[in-house]
Design a protein around this motif. Structure first.
Motif, PDB file in Angstrom:
ATOM      1  N   PHE A 231       0.849  -1.183   0.000  1.00 35.19           N
ATOM      2  CA  PHE A 231       0.000   0.000   0.000  1.00 35.19           C
ATOM      3  C   PHE A 231       0.885   1.234   0.000  1.00 35.19           C
ATOM      4  O   PHE A 231       1.864   1.303   0.742  1.00 35.19           O
ATOM      5  CB  PHE A 231      -0.926   0.011   1.229  1.00 35.19           C
ATOM      6  N   GLU A 232       0.546   2.174  -0.870  1.00 33.76           N
ATOM      7  CA  GLU A 232       1.323   3.398  -0.968  1.00 33.76           C
ATOM      8  C   GLU A 232       0.621   4.519  -0.240  1.00 33.76           C
ATOM      9  O   GLU A 232      -0.586   4.709  -0.379  1.00 33.76           O
ATOM     10  CB  GLU A 232       1.493   3.798  -2.437  1.00 33.76           C
ATOM     11  N   SER A 233       1.407   5.250   0.566  1.00 31.57           N
ATOM     12  CA  SER A 233       0.868   6.443   1.213  1.00 31.57           C
ATOM     13  C   SER A 233       2.025   7.388   1.465  1.00 31.57           C
ATOM     14  O   SER A 233       3.161   6.957   1.658  1.00 31.57           O
ATOM     15  CB  SER A 233       0.195   6.077   2.541  1.00 31.57           C
ATOM     16  N   ASP A 234       1.730   8.656   1.431  1.00 30.95           N
ATOM     17  CA  ASP A 234       2.737   9.682   1.653  1.00 30.95           C
ATOM     18  C   ASP A 234       3.978   9.463   0.771  1.00 30.95           C
ATOM     19  O   ASP A 234       5.107   9.700   1.203  1.00 30.95           O
ATOM     20  CB  ASP A 234       3.173   9.729   3.133  1.00 30.95           C
ATOM     21  N   SER A 237       5.865   3.211  -0.219  1.00 31.46           N
ATOM     22  CA  SER A 237       4.997   2.059  -0.080  1.00 31.46           C
ATOM     23  C   SER A 237       5.526   1.126   0.998  1.00 31.46           C
ATOM     24  O   SER A 237       6.721   1.085   1.274  1.00 31.46           O
ATOM     25  CB  SER A 237       4.862   1.329  -1.410  1.00 31.46           C
ATOM     26  N   ILE A 386      -2.255   1.076  10.272  1.00 30.31           N
ATOM     27  CA  ILE A 386      -2.304   2.145   9.277  1.00 30.31           C
ATOM     28  C   ILE A 386      -3.080   3.325   9.869  1.00 30.31           C
ATOM     29  O   ILE A 386      -3.983   3.137  10.687  1.00 30.31           O
ATOM     30  CB  ILE A 386      -2.948   1.600   7.990  1.00 30.31           C
ATOM     31  N   ARG A 387      -2.713   4.538   9.476  1.00 29.61           N
ATOM     32  CA  ARG A 387      -3.377   5.722  10.019  1.00 29.61           C
ATOM     33  C   ARG A 387      -4.871   5.704   9.698  1.00 29.61           C
ATOM     34  O   ARG A 387      -5.280   5.274   8.627  1.00 29.61           O
ATOM     35  CB  ARG A 387      -2.769   6.984   9.400  1.00 29.61           C
ATOM     36  N   LEU A 390      -6.182   6.817   6.388  1.00 29.26           N
ATOM     37  CA  LEU A 390      -5.830   6.016   5.213  1.00 29.26           C
ATOM     38  C   LEU A 390      -6.550   4.681   5.180  1.00 29.26           C
ATOM     39  O   LEU A 390      -6.427   3.915   4.230  1.00 29.26           O
ATOM     40  CB  LEU A 390      -4.312   5.765   5.196  1.00 29.26           C
ATOM     41  N   ARG A 391      -7.298   4.397   6.234  1.00 25.38           N
ATOM     42  CA  ARG A 391      -7.855   3.059   6.402  1.00 25.38           C
ATOM     43  C   ARG A 391      -8.801   2.660   5.257  1.00 25.38           C
ATOM     44  O   ARG A 391      -8.694   1.567   4.710  1.00 25.38           O
ATOM     45  CB  ARG A 391      -8.585   2.981   7.752  1.00 25.38           C
ATOM     46  N   GLY A 393      -8.890   3.767   2.223  1.00 25.64           N
ATOM     47  CA  GLY A 393      -8.104   3.566   1.005  1.00 25.64           C
ATOM     48  C   GLY A 393      -7.366   2.242   1.044  1.00 25.64           C
ATOM     49  O   GLY A 393      -7.310   1.510   0.043  1.00 25.64           O
ATOM     50  N   PHE A 394      -6.839   1.911   2.217  1.00 25.19           N
ATOM     51  CA  PHE A 394      -6.131   0.635   2.345  1.00 25.19           C
ATOM     52  C   PHE A 394      -7.078  -0.539   2.113  1.00 25.19           C
ATOM     53  O   PHE A 394      -6.765  -1.496   1.407  1.00 25.19           O
ATOM     54  CB  PHE A 394      -5.465   0.508   3.722  1.00 25.19           C
ATOM     55  N   GLU A 397      -7.797  -1.131  -1.471  1.00 27.36           N
ATOM     56  CA  GLU A 397      -6.652  -1.713  -2.166  1.00 27.36           C
ATOM     57  C   GLU A 397      -6.449  -3.172  -1.749  1.00 27.36           C
ATOM     58  O   GLU A 397      -6.182  -4.037  -2.590  1.00 27.36           O
ATOM     59  CB  GLU A 397      -5.387  -0.881  -1.869  1.00 27.36           C
TER      60      GLU A 397
END
Ligand code: ZN
Length: 429
Positions: A231-234, A237, A386-387, A390-391, A393-394, A397
């Protein structure tokens, strides 16, 4: 065909500025019909030749051989870093010469998998253009049993057409990196273990193939399922389990990278001759002398020096009363001395055979309040979740990747297994 390609080139130059903003190169294939309106009235036939930079020769030598004298590529303004004196032998240059010209007017060279540089002459001037090369990602899923090693298991499920040997090795290494906090692939594999992995296979517009990224995986180790979702964030990944907890932990399972342990050493685990004559409180990793040893977790160096049977020993202090020891080292990395701070994964020393060692190996100990524990079994807790922001979105995905991982139809079909004989001959970790 050649005149058509020339026209395509001219059209692309004109369109480059327009399409650059779209982040996509509008390169047409020679086989694609060209819009009639785009054809100039006159198309000059072009001769294209290909030449390879030989060992020990300069680019000027190669240019001269192809009819271009007195051109110093290093003096041209390049939109990207390009040093003609540092090109590797084997690099392929292609030259295009309109049949009306006495020498080529265009030189093209692939400076990286992602781009080629084009040098074009107009009048007495040469101009340089960097042209991105598009790679298309195809999702591939493979699965199978792990009987002996992770590499062999993956290798048996991927054909040469799908990925070449070096890329199959990269796939094994990357997969081992995903699970660096959960699994010690040099030792933990048991009969009946299984894997599933979804990865990207990239294909360039020129038809080259290479390995992209691991997207998701599911390992069944000793009956326990370990799932991983990229998972990509900020902008970076990482891998998470199905509930959104990071796979990262405070400690790596093994302080030597799987990719640095060569096959012959990895096989030594079936012949546990090392260190059994004395009371053994650690895990031994046989590896070539000089193999980098990593700090298993963030910490501070308690000591780095000679220590009896341990030979050259590094001891690190971590949080919660945990210390780790790294013995028989050939030497210490720069800056490693008592009091120095180290980060997880940082190289702290090099495998050797100092002290009471029958051969080059790392002796690794994981201690809690001074008591040695099995580093491969110690419970490292959950990874950071995960923050909250972002949950959602995670989860979307993860669900997309779950389909790729487990549904038979949509994921790309794995090719027939490679011949067994070939697999055996190319044994790697
Ligand atoms: Zn040992």
């Amino acid at each position: 065909m050649r005149p058509v390609r020339l026209v395509v080139g001219a059209v692309v130059v004109g369109a480059a500025a327009t399409f650059a903003a779209m982040g996509r190169w509008p390169r047409l294939r020679a086989s694609e019909p060209l819009p009639v309106a785009a054809r100039p009235v006159v198309a000059v036939p072009v001769t294209e030749t290909v030449d390879t930079l030989d060992r020990g020769e300069t680019v000027s030598d190669l240019l001269a051989r192809n009819g271009i004298a007195h051109l110093d590529l290093s003096r041209l303004d390049s939109p990207v870093p390009f040093d003609p004196r540092r090109l590797r032998p084997g690099l392929v240059f292609s030259f295009r010469r309109p049949d009306t010209a006495s020498a080529p007017t265009e030189i093209s060279v692939r400076t990286s998998p992602e781009q080629r540089l084009l040098f074009r002459r107009s009048g007495e001037q040469w101009n340089t253009v960097a042209e991105p090369i598009a790679w298309k990602a195809q999702t591939v899923r493979i699965q199978g049993g792990i009987d002996n090693s992770l590499y062999e298991a993956l290798d048996a499920q991927v054909s040469d057409e799908q990925l070449d040997g070096a890329d199959r090795q990269r796939l094994a290494w990357d997969l081992a990196d995903v699970y660096a906090w959960q699994v010690d692939f040099t030792r933990d594999i048991q009969p009946g273990d299984r894997f599933r992995v979804v990865f990207e296979r990239l294909e360039s517009e020129d038809g080259e193939v290479r390995f992209g990224r691991v997207l998701a995986a599911d390992l069944t180790m000793s009956g326990k399922s370990l799932t991983a979702f990229r998972f990509e964030s900020d902008g970076h990944s990482a891998f998470y389990d199905g509930t959104g907890n990071s796979l990262r932990r405070a400690f790596l399972r093994a302080p030597v990278q799987f990719r640095r342990i060569s096959s012959s050493f990895a096989r030594a685990r079936f012949h546990p001759v090392l260190g059994i004559t004395r009371r053994h409180e650690g895990t031994d990793y046989a590896a070539a002398p000089g193999t980098p040893v990593m700090a298993a977790g963030d910490g501070v160096v308690l000591r780095a020096g000679r220590a009896g049977g341990y030979g050259n020993l590094i001891e690190l202090r971590h949080r919660n009363g945990i210390t780790t020891r790294y013995g028989h080292l050939r030497g210490f990395a720069r800056g490693i001395h008592a009091g120095a701070r180290v980060e997880q994964g940082q190289t702290i020393g090099y495998v050797g055979s100092t002290g009471l060692a029958t051969g080059p190996h790392l002796h690794y100990e994981f201690r809690v309040n001074g008591v040695a524990r099995d580093s491969r079994r110690v419970e490292l807790g959950n990874g950071a979740p995960i923050r909250d922001g972002l949950r959602a979105g995670f989860q979307a995905e993860r669900d997309r990747l779950l389909v790729l991982l487990h549904t038979e139809a949509p994921a790309a079909v794995a090719a027939a297994p490679a011949p067994a004989a070939e697999t055996q001959a190319r044994w790697l970790p």
